[in-house]
Design an enzyme around this catalytic site. Structure first.
Site, PDB file in Angstrom:
ATOM      1  N   GLY A  24       0.998  -1.116   0.208  1.00 26.29           N
ATOM      2  CA  GLY A  24       0.140   0.151   0.197  1.00 26.29           C
ATOM      3  C   GLY A  24       0.593   1.222  -0.040  1.00 26.29           C
ATOM      4  N   SER A 144      -1.116   9.993   9.995  1.00 27.23           N
ATOM      5  CA  SER A 144      -2.467  10.135  10.681  1.00 27.23           C
ATOM      6  C   SER A 144      -3.535   9.722   9.852  1.00 27.23           C
ATOM      7  CB  SER A 144      -2.644  11.634  11.131  1.00 27.23           C
ATOM      8  OG  SER A 144      -4.003  11.683  11.732  1.00 27.23           O
ATOM      9  N   TYR A 158      -9.964   2.898  15.669  1.00 23.60           N
ATOM     10  CA  TYR A 158      -9.068   3.203  14.598  1.00 23.60           C
ATOM     11  C   TYR A 158      -9.150   4.897  14.590  1.00 23.60           C
ATOM     12  CZ  TYR A 158      -7.108   4.397   9.905  1.00 23.60           C
ATOM     13  OH  TYR A 158      -6.128   4.783   8.907  1.00 23.60           O
TER      14      TYR A 158
HETATM   15  N1  LIG Z   1      -5.575   3.010   2.778  1.00 23.40           N
HETATM   16  C1  LIG Z   1      -6.390   4.125   3.305  1.00 23.40           C
HETATM   17  O1  LIG Z   1      -7.326   4.703   2.983  1.00 23.40           O
HETATM   18  C2  LIG Z   1      -5.443   5.164   4.461  1.00 23.40           C
HETATM   19  C3  LIG Z   1      -6.174   6.281   4.605  1.00 23.40           C
HETATM   20  C4  LIG Z   1      -5.396   6.950   5.596  1.00 23.40           C
HETATM   21  C5  LIG Z   1      -4.423   6.572   6.351  1.00 23.40           C
HETATM   22  N2  LIG Z   1      -4.095   5.323   6.068  1.00 23.40           N
HETATM   23  C6  LIG Z   1      -2.712   4.698   6.853  1.00 23.40           C
HETATM   24  O2  LIG Z   1      -1.605   4.509   6.326  1.00 23.40           O
HETATM   25  C7  LIG Z   1      -0.834   3.475   6.871  1.00 23.40           C
HETATM   26  C8  LIG Z   1      -0.809   2.579   5.694  1.00 23.40           C
HETATM   27  O3  LIG Z   1      -1.917   1.716   5.258  1.00 23.40           O
HETATM   28  P1  LIG Z   1      -2.062   1.223   3.922  1.00 23.40           P
HETATM   29  O4  LIG Z   1      -3.693   1.685   3.520  1.00 23.40           O
HETATM   30  O5  LIG Z   1      -1.059   1.372   2.945  1.00 23.40           O
HETATM   31  O6  LIG Z   1      -2.353  -0.419   4.443  1.00 23.40           O
HETATM   32  P2  LIG Z   1      -1.813  -1.655   3.899  1.00 23.40           P
HETATM   33  O7  LIG Z   1      -1.511  -1.592   2.367  1.00 23.40           O
HETATM   34  O8  LIG Z   1      -2.452  -2.735   4.903  1.00 23.40           O
HETATM   35  O9  LIG Z   1      -0.399  -1.639   4.566  1.00 23.40           O
HETATM   36  C9  LIG Z   1      -0.020  -1.581   6.013  1.00 23.40           C
HETATM   37  C10 LIG Z   1       1.475  -1.743   6.193  1.00 23.40           C
HETATM   38  O10 LIG Z   1       1.633  -1.619   7.826  1.00 23.40           O
HETATM   39  C11 LIG Z   1       2.415  -2.822   8.142  1.00 23.40           C
HETATM   40  N3  LIG Z   1       2.117  -3.212   9.390  1.00 23.40           N
HETATM   41  C12 LIG Z   1       0.987  -3.541  10.052  1.00 23.40           C
HETATM   42  N4  LIG Z   1       1.085  -3.756  11.467  1.00 23.40           N
HETATM   43  C13 LIG Z   1       2.514  -3.626  11.558  1.00 23.40           C
HETATM   44  C14 LIG Z   1       3.347  -3.793  12.903  1.00 23.40           C
HETATM   45  N5  LIG Z   1       2.784  -4.286  13.960  1.00 23.40           N
HETATM   46  N6  LIG Z   1       4.547  -3.446  12.546  1.00 23.40           N
HETATM   47  C15 LIG Z   1       5.354  -3.453  11.477  1.00 23.40           C
HETATM   48  N7  LIG Z   1       4.489  -3.004  10.244  1.00 23.40           N
HETATM   49  C16 LIG Z   1       3.245  -3.319  10.425  1.00 23.40           C
HETATM   50  C17 LIG Z   1       2.242  -3.778   6.953  1.00 23.40           C
HETATM   51  O11 LIG Z   1       3.535  -4.707   7.069  1.00 23.40           O
HETATM   52  P3  LIG Z   1       3.900  -6.187   7.228  1.00 23.40           P
HETATM   53  O12 LIG Z   1       2.332  -6.963   7.460  1.00 23.40           O
HETATM   54  O13 LIG Z   1       4.587  -6.730   6.163  1.00 23.40           O
HETATM   55  O14 LIG Z   1       4.653  -6.235   8.739  1.00 23.40           O
HETATM   56  C18 LIG Z   1       1.997  -3.153   5.884  1.00 23.40           C
HETATM   57  O15 LIG Z   1       3.156  -2.750   5.081  1.00 23.40           O
HETATM   58  C19 LIG Z   1      -1.606   3.217   7.899  1.00 23.40           C
HETATM   59  O16 LIG Z   1      -1.118   3.818   9.045  1.00 23.40           O
HETATM   60  C20 LIG Z   1      -3.160   3.619   7.663  1.00 23.40           C
HETATM   61  O17 LIG Z   1      -3.843   3.608   9.026  1.00 23.40           O
HETATM   62  C21 LIG Z   1      -4.555   4.615   5.071  1.00 23.40           C
END
Ligand SMILES: NC(=O)c1ccc[n+]([C@@H]2O[C@H](COP(=O)([O-])OP(=O)(O)OC[C@H]3O[C@@H](n4cnc5c(N)ncnc54)[C@H](OP(=O)(O)O)[C@@H]3O)[C@@H](O)[C@H]2O)c1
Length: 281
Positions: A24, A144, A158
Site C-alpha cells: 500500500g 495520521s 481506529y
Molecule cells: N488506505 C487508506 O485509505 C488510508 C487512509 C488514511 C491513512 N492510512 C494509513 O496509512 C498507513 C498504511 O496503510 P495502507 O493503506 O498502506 O495499508 P496496507 O496496505 O495494509 O499496509 C499496511 C502496512 O503496515 C505494516 N504493518 C502493520 N502492522 C505492523 C506492525 N505491527 N509492525 C510493522 N509493520 C506493520 C504492514 O507490513 P507487514 O504486514 O508486512 O508487516 C504493511 O506494510 C496506515 O497507518 C493507515 O492507517 C490509510
C-alpha cells in the site's frame, strides 16, 4: 502550498526509513523516494533475519520490523544506523484498521489497535531521536488520517488511535523544532490499498443494519479512491522541504471534510454524517 515552501538546497540524497513498506502507501512512498535518489530502507514483519536484505529491484532495502516490539524496533534502528551511519527521515507509516462497533471489540483488540497505530510511532520516535538530535537535523513524518480529524462510524478505535497521533505529533513538533528536527503528519482520505480488506471479526447482530450501511458507504469511497502514489508524490516534496507544514491533508475529501466540519455548527455536521452513512434509515 508545497511549492511555496522553502526547499533546502543542501538536502541531496537522504537516508530514509519507512515502516510498513511491504504494501500500500508505505510501499509506494519507499519506491518513490528510491526513484528520487534517496537511500531507502523499508520494513515489514515478513522479512526474516535482522541485518537487512538485499536491495530490491525498486531500489528499496527491506528489513524486519514489528513496531509493537521494543526489541524489534531497537534491532532495526541499530541495523540501519550501522549500515547507513545516520537516519535523516523516518516515515511512520505502519498501521491497520480495526473496523467494528465500539461495543463489539475486546479490550485486547482495542489495545492492539493502539499498540500498532500509536505506540508503534512512539517506539520508533524514541529510537531515532538520539541520532537526529545529535546531528541537529531530521524529519519525522507520522501517518495520521482523515479519520484523525473527522471520525468515521464503526471505526471507533481506529479513529481514536489517529486522534492520538494528531495530539502527539503536534506536541512533538513543538518540542523538537529548537533541536532541528522537523515533524509533520499525513492525513489521507480513502486510498486504494489492502487496508480495507480488514474484516469485522465477530459482528454483533444488534448493530447490523447501521453497520452494514456504513461499511457499504466506505466501500463506495474505496472504489472511487486514488492509488497510494498520490501520498508518495507529496512525501517526495516534503522530504526536501526545510520548513514542512504540520499537516498534509490528502485526497479531495481529506482536504474538504475537516474544513467543512470547522465551518459548520456541530449539530449540522453530525446530521450530515448520519445522512452520508445512511445511519438513520
Ligand atoms: N488506505 C487508506 O485509505 C488510508 C487512509 C488514511 C491513512 N492510512 C494509513 O496509512 C498507513 C498504511 O496503510 P495502507 O493503506 O498502506 O495499508 P496496507 O496496505 O495494509 O499496509 C499496511 C502496512 O503496515 C505494516 N504493518 C502493520 N502492522 C505492523 C506492525 N505491527 N509492525 C510493522 N509493520 C506493520 C504492514 O507490513 P507487514 O504486514 O508486512 O508487516 C504493511 O506494510 C496506515 O497507518 C493507515 O492507517 C490509510
Amino acid at each position: 502550498m508545497l511549492l511555496e515552501e522553502s526547499v533546502n538546497p543542501m538536502t541531496g540524497k537522504q537516508i530514509v526509513l519507512v515502516t510498513g513498506a511491504s504494501s500500500g502507501i508505505g510501499a509506494a512512498i519507499a519506491a518513490r523516494l528510491a526513484i528520487d535518489g534517496h537511500q531507502v530502507i523499508g520494513t515489514s514483519r515478513k522479512v526474516s533475519g535482522t541485518s537487512g536484505g538485499s536491495v530490491a529491484a525498486n531500489g528499496v532495502e527491506m528489513m524486519a520490523l514489528d513496531v509493537c516490539s521494543d526489541e524489534s524496533v531497537r534491532t532495526c534502528v541499530n541495523a540501519v544506523l550501522q549500515k547507513a551511519g545516520r537516519i535523516d527521515v523516518l516515515v511512520n507509516n505502519a498501521g491497520y484498521l480495526l473496523a467494528c462497533a465500539i461495543e463489539d471489540a475486546t479490550i485486547d483488540e482495542a489495545k492492539a489497535q493502539f499498540e500498532t497505530n500509536f505506540f508503534g510511532i512512539v517506539r520508533m520516535v524514541k529510537a531515532v531521536l538520539p541520532g537526529m538530535r545529535a546531528q541537529r537535523n531530521g524529519l519525522i513524518l507520522n501517518m495520521s488520517s482523515l479519520a484523525g480529524r473527522v471520525p468515521a462510524p464503526f471505526w471507533g478505535y481506529y479513529n481514536a488511535s489517529k486522534f492520538a497521533v494528531e495530539g502527539y505529533t503536534e506536541t512533538l513538533r513543538a518540542e523538537l523544532k529548537p533541536l532541528g528536527v522537523r515533524v509533520s503528519m499525513l492525513e489521507p482520505g480513502a486510498i486504494k490499498t489492502p487496508f480495507y480488506a480488514a474484516a469485522d471479526g465477530h459482528p454483533m447482530p444488534e448493530y447490523s443494519p447501521w453497520r452494514e450501511r456504513a461499511y457499504a458507504t466506505m466501500k463506495d469511497f474505496e472504489k472511487r479512491a486514488p492509488g497510494p502514489e498520490v501520498v508518495a508524490s507529496t512525501v517526495s516534496k516534503i522530504v526536501t522541504s526545510s520548513n514542512p507544514r504540520l499537516r498534509y491533508p490528502l485526497t479531495m475529501e481529506g482536504r474538504a471534510l475537516p474544513f467543512i466540519r470547522r465551518m459548520s455548527p456541530g449539530t449540522v455536521f453530525e446530521a450530515a454524517t448520519r445522512i452520508v452513512f445512511h445511519l438513520d434509515q
